[in-house]
Write an enzyme that holds these catalytic residues in place. Structure first.
Site, PDB file in Angstrom:
ATOM      1  CB  CYS A 140      24.873  40.386  27.338  1.00 29.70           C
ATOM      2  SG  CYS A 140      24.269  38.782  27.938  1.00 29.70           S
ATOM      3  CB  CYS A 183      25.305  40.536  31.570  1.00 35.80           C
ATOM      4  SG  CYS A 183      23.635  40.968  31.001  1.00 35.80           S
ATOM      5  CE1 TYR A 228      -5.584  -2.051   9.964  1.00 34.12           C
ATOM      6  CE2 TYR A 228      -4.914   0.259   9.953  1.00 34.12           C
ATOM      7  CZ  TYR A 228      -5.413  -0.849  10.630  1.00 34.12           C
ATOM      8  OH  TYR A 228      -5.746  -0.751  11.961  1.00 34.12           O
ATOM      9  CG  ASP A 232       1.566   5.609  18.568  1.00 38.31           C
ATOM     10  OD1 ASP A 232       0.609   5.011  19.107  1.00 38.31           O
ATOM     11  OD2 ASP A 232       2.487   6.127  19.220  1.00 38.31           O
ATOM     12  CE  LYS A 235       1.815  -2.193  16.358  1.00 37.40           C
ATOM     13  NZ  LYS A 235       1.547  -1.065  17.245  1.00 37.40           N
ATOM     14  CB  CYS A 285      19.475  39.707  28.250  1.00 36.12           C
ATOM     15  SG  CYS A 285      20.818  40.802  28.770  1.00 36.12           S
ATOM     16  CD  GLU A 295      -0.707  -3.118   5.150  1.00 37.93           C
ATOM     17  OE1 GLU A 295      -1.489  -3.071   4.206  1.00 37.93           O
ATOM     18  OE2 GLU A 295      -1.031  -3.492   6.294  1.00 37.93           O
ATOM     19  CB  CYS A 350      20.873  38.694  31.847  1.00 42.90           C
ATOM     20  SG  CYS A 350      21.917  37.753  30.702  1.00 42.90           S
ATOM     21  CE  LYS A 396       5.745  -1.850  20.112  1.00 38.95           C
ATOM     22  NZ  LYS A 396       4.669  -0.873  20.260  1.00 38.95           N
TER      23      LYS A 396
END
Length: 671
Positions: free
Chosen positions: A430, A411, A226, A124, A122, A424, A120, A408, A314
């Site tokens: 640019c 430029c 579960y 978190d 795990k 910008c 199954e 910017c 894990k």
């Protein structure tokens, strides 16, 4: 340093981390960092033969929060032993096999069956223990220290996947599961501009342990179940029976559950889960392996802390902490200025991370990162994308300030803030914007100019004054062959690729232009509907919003884009130089009597039996109109793995959803 002093320091540090993680829901370090320290302490305890009275290895869980009534579980909620690698997992199985063999040798008349296994996920999140009496939910609690938890009945009742009544009416039972927040729900919450949440685990735990159930309800939590930990009038022969009982009593059971007779198959399944991990819409940090036979579980029993018949495997951590060192600002093809964080190098999900995304200045403010230079931050990496900074470990303004640029960085043009982003507006002069637009224009999904790259675009900008896509069609051999790293062959290949690109269809050309707020699906809708470039360039916002996948913002973007004299002049030049930008002469022959005929369909998430592009082509051949966004005009949403906000919106609007890919394949084949 002597071992006793090292143990005292480790115990003090780990207990501090436990308090912040379990009691305050404010973790100071990642699980990976905690596990390293925990393993050090365990090794020292084995080496010295001593265990300090307050060592975290001797207890399970954390302290109770004030404000919640304590709830004593009818049976203990055990922690699980951890296997950090495949060798540890194999050692666990060898112990199981030996214990079974020893029992059978002493009890030949009633031997245990050969071990069979269930795998199954795990989760978190936050462990839940639900108590039902005569079919009614009468209590819900956290895990607490495994014996006594915190009563959170009012909070748990806000979780819609938790049944308030169940068909089983025979006395009292306790059912265990995990309260979670889906990642798509977390993303939608954070996009709303409400109080930002660092990650899904903290969000779920914080909501369930909030004294105000309205806060819990606003988090839109979910839960998977579960285990039946206690039952007065019920007994199961194996895990399969218990899962069937949970399903028949309306508990949400995760579909990722698999049963095996061979331990080699267990190992293969663990590898498969790791591969699918990034596509899940919720956090997992591993998988759980259990013996399925209940009599075997009873015989194997428990250690002081763990059941001998189960183990947690894990996975490599996807989240950790590191120090934010600096922030640089990059300029994109639309003029958007994006911050990129440089962090202290750290190992995460198998790679060394040094750069993290910060998205925009609004993201920095929302995550309380304005004063974070030099501070420790949470980072997360999943699905092989650049890691994201989730937030600071502490809430204090204890770092140096991130200075937002006023001009910017490329430029020097003054920046403008629009919403959460800096822009910008010096589009013509640019360099990063120009190079980005030309690179996008030549990309595979656009004009598909082979051998072209961002380095090519930058070289053409610097040495041949290429400033817009139209300039590509005026390049000649004499100019190219003189460039560094350009020989005769490369020059001829590039010119041939540019010449070939003139025949790309209208949808590709529209995508290549880089119209703001539009993607491939929108440009295809435009090309299919209007059939020619002039019609699109002259379309009104009202005409555009009548089309699927196009709302008011997108329509205004398209109208504004084609009203720009610079854009108009560039398109005229390209057409004069031979770019066709035509819709296909013959429309695609489509079915008119299939299940999908006349339906507006949205594809979202990851499909495995065919690509999204293949699915779109087959749907269109069956008469569907495939679009990229969900609206009231949408008839059907096909949701693969890790379907996010589009799936959420479809459910909110009551739109039909197909989540089973096998069902999609069946409908495609039978239409």
């Amino acid at each position: 340093m002597d071992p006793m002093h090292s143990m005292e320091q480790l115990v003090e540090e780990l207990n501090k981390y436990n308090y912040h993680y379990y009691t305050l829901d404010e973790p100071l370090v990642s699980d990976k960092e905690y596990d390293v320290l925990y393993d050090k302490l365990t090794a020292l305890e084995v080496e010295t033969g001593l265990v300090l009275p307050d060592s975290p290895t001797q207890r399970v869980g954390g302290e109770l929060l004030k404000g919640f009534k304590p709830h004593r579980h009818l049976t203990p909620l055990w922690s699980l032993d951890k296997a950090q690698n495949e060798e540890h997992l194999q050692s666990w199985n060898n112990r199981v096999l030996k214990l079974v063999q020893d029992y059978n040798s002493k009890n030949p008349d009633a031997p245990l069956p050969a071990p069979a296994y269930v795998v199954e996920l795990k989760f978190d999140g936050l462990t839940l223990n639900l108590t039902y009496t005569d079919g009614k939910l009468v209590q819900a609690s956290t895990r607490g220290n495994g014996v006594v938890g915190e009563g959170i009945l009012a909070q748990v009742k806000t979780i819609k996947s938790v049944p308030l009544t169940i068909p089983f009416k025979e006395g009292t039972i306790e059912v265990q599961g995990e309260g979670i927040m889906n990642l798509s729900v977390l993303a939608a919450h954070n996009e709303s501009g409400a109080d930002p949440l660092k990650n899904a685990r903290n969000a779920a735990a914080g909501a369930l342990r909030n004294l105000n159930p309205k806060v819990t309800a606003g988090r839109k939590l979910s839960a998977f179940f579960y285990n039946v930990g206690y039952g007065e009038e019920i007994q199961f022969d194996n895990h399969q029976e218990m899962m069937a009982f949970l399903k028949s009593n309306f508990f949400k059971v995760n579909p990722f559950i698999a049963y095996f007779d061979s331990f080699d198959q267990v190992m293969s399944q663990l590898h498969e889960i790791q591969e699918k991990r990034a596509s899940l819409d919720y956090l997992i940090d591993g998988a759980v392996v259990k013996i399925t036979d209940m009599r075997t579980r009873e015989v194997l029993g428990y250690t002081d802390k763990f059941p001998r018949w189960a183990v947690a495997f894990k996975f490599e951590a996807e989240e950790t902490t590191t120090v934010l060192q600096s922030v640089i600002w990059n300029v994109g093809r639309t003029g958007k200025i994006t911050p990129l964080a440089r962090v202290e190098p750290v190992e995460l999900a198998g790679v060394t991370v040094q750069n993290c995304t910060l998205n925009n200045v609004g993201d920095i403010e929302r995550k309380n990162l304005k004063f974070a230079i030099g501070s420790r931050v949470f980072i997360r990496r999943s699905n092989d994308v650049i890691p994201e900074i989730l937030g600071k470990v502490t809430e204090d303004n204890d770092g140096a300030e991130i200075i937002y640029p006023e001009h910017c960085p490329a430029c020097g043009f003054p920046l403008e803030q629009r919403g959460a982003h800096l822009f910008c507006n010096n589009r013509l002069d640019c360099k990063p914007q120009t190079v980005g637009r030309i690179t996008h224009f030549a990309s595979r999904d656009a004009m598909d100019i082979e051998t072209f790259s961002d380095k090519t675009a930058e070289q053409l900008y610097d040495e041949l004054a290429v400033r817009e896509p139209a300039d590509l069609y005026e390049l000649d051999y004499d100019g190219l062959v003189k460039l560094e790293r350009f020989g005769e062959k490369k020059a001829n290949n590039l010119l041939a690729a540019i010449e070939e690109s003139k025949g790309r269809d209208l949808a590709a050309f529209l995508f290549a232009l880089g119209i703001p707020n539009t993607g491939k699906s929108t440009t295809k809708v435009l090309a299919d509907h209007f059939g020619n470039l002039d019609g699109i360039m002259n379309a009104t916002a009202e005409e555009l919003t009548a089309l699927p996948d196009i709302g008011g913002i997108v329509a205004e973007s398209i109208v504004t884009f084609f009203a720009d004299p610079f854009i108009q002049a560039g398109i005229v030049r390209m057409r004069t130089l031979g770019v066709e930008a035509k819709a296909p002469d013959k429309p695609l022959q489509v079915a008119t009597d299939s299940y999908f005929s006349g339906k507006t369909v949205v594809l979202t998430g990851t499909l495995h039996q065919l690509t999204r592009e293949e699915a779109a082509e087959r749907l269109e051949a069956l008469g569907a109109k495939v679009t990229g966004s969900v609206s009231k005009k949408t008839d059907l949403v096909i949701a693969g793995e890790k379907a996010g906000s589009k799936l959420t919106k479809a459910r909110e609007l009551g739109i039909q959803v197909i989540e089973d890919e096998n069902e999609l394949i069946r409908l495609l084949q039978n239409s």
